[in-house]
Enzyme design. Sequence first.
Site, PDB file in Angstrom:
ATOM      1  N   HIS A 194      49.893  20.987  97.244  1.00 34.30           N
ATOM      2  CA  HIS A 194      50.865  21.275  98.106  1.00 34.30           C
ATOM      3  C   HIS A 194      50.613  21.044  99.636  1.00 34.30           C
ATOM      4  O   HIS A 194      51.293  20.357 100.451  1.00 34.30           O
ATOM      5  CB  HIS A 194      51.625  22.879  97.871  1.00 34.30           C
ATOM      6  N   SER A 200      49.889  25.209  90.194  1.00 28.71           N
ATOM      7  CA  SER A 200      50.037  26.700  90.296  1.00 28.71           C
ATOM      8  C   SER A 200      49.973  27.327  88.979  1.00 28.71           C
ATOM      9  O   SER A 200      49.773  28.517  88.977  1.00 28.71           O
ATOM     10  CB  SER A 200      51.500  26.822  90.712  1.00 28.71           C
TER      11      SER A 200
END
Length: 286
Positions: free
Chosen positions: A37, A187
């Site tokens: 990210h 994640s």
Amino acid sequence: MRIVRTVAELRAQVATARAEGRRVGLVPTMGAFHEGHLSLMRRARERCGLVIVTLFVNPTQFNEAADLQRYPRDEARDARLAEGAGADLLFAPAVEEVYPPGFATMVEVAGVSEPLEGVVRGPAHFRGVATVVAKLFNMAQPDDAFFGQKDAQQALLIRRMARDLDMPVRIEVCPTVREADGLAMSSRNVLLDREARSRAPVLYAALRGMEADVEHGERDVARLLARARAVLAARGVQAEYLAVVSTDTLAPVTVVAGDALVALAARFGAVRLIDNVLLHVPMVAP
Ligand code: PAF
């Protein structure tokens, strides 16, 4: 960095930036930030005068309630990391801000949404992704939007949607960021137990093996896949899917010529991981 929660606040910030002649960049996320990210945010910072990171765990793209529930959430940590990566605005709306009562419109991208993740997760998944990304594009009206190559099918679908619906946004797909042992950052990696974490790098090892086979002249997809499956099996991993497909349509190919995508998904207990690599074989003129 400011945190905003409503579309009205977001639009006010965008209007100010536009009046100042700044380029608007959008990084859509569901939080639980990792280097993948942050690399998108840094890239947005390089290109844009206003960098908006969206943080919204989108319920419409989860097909299992349990998966939605256990999705990691830590807004304070994410806000710190986004600020450090150069974000100007964190847009973190409540579910009702995105899906108000009576919400009834969904976006469906036929074709590229159907194979691979579309088969495993069902048609609702990519409908949810396309819908929320279309909404985020309309809310922020960015010049550029940044997505990761790790979700190659999602990136292709978003490009197709933006093209088909004449959305005036440039889509940039940024390289997959990996751990030192090759595992693609995700994640979901924090949900792996020790034993699964130690076996998970075999996904990239299998993909790298396919790249190496192609570099050594192999073009036959059945043989490439058989060798990769053997690499996975040696670590007790069975692919949910492993496919060599067209980068444009995601239709399976039988011989590697030009560009192709190798897409792989596997389960480690309750945790699903995906990864991919691009193959390139120069086309020889007849
Ligand atoms: O890739 C993700 O994190 C999500 O699918 C996205 C693009 C933010 C839409 O919810």
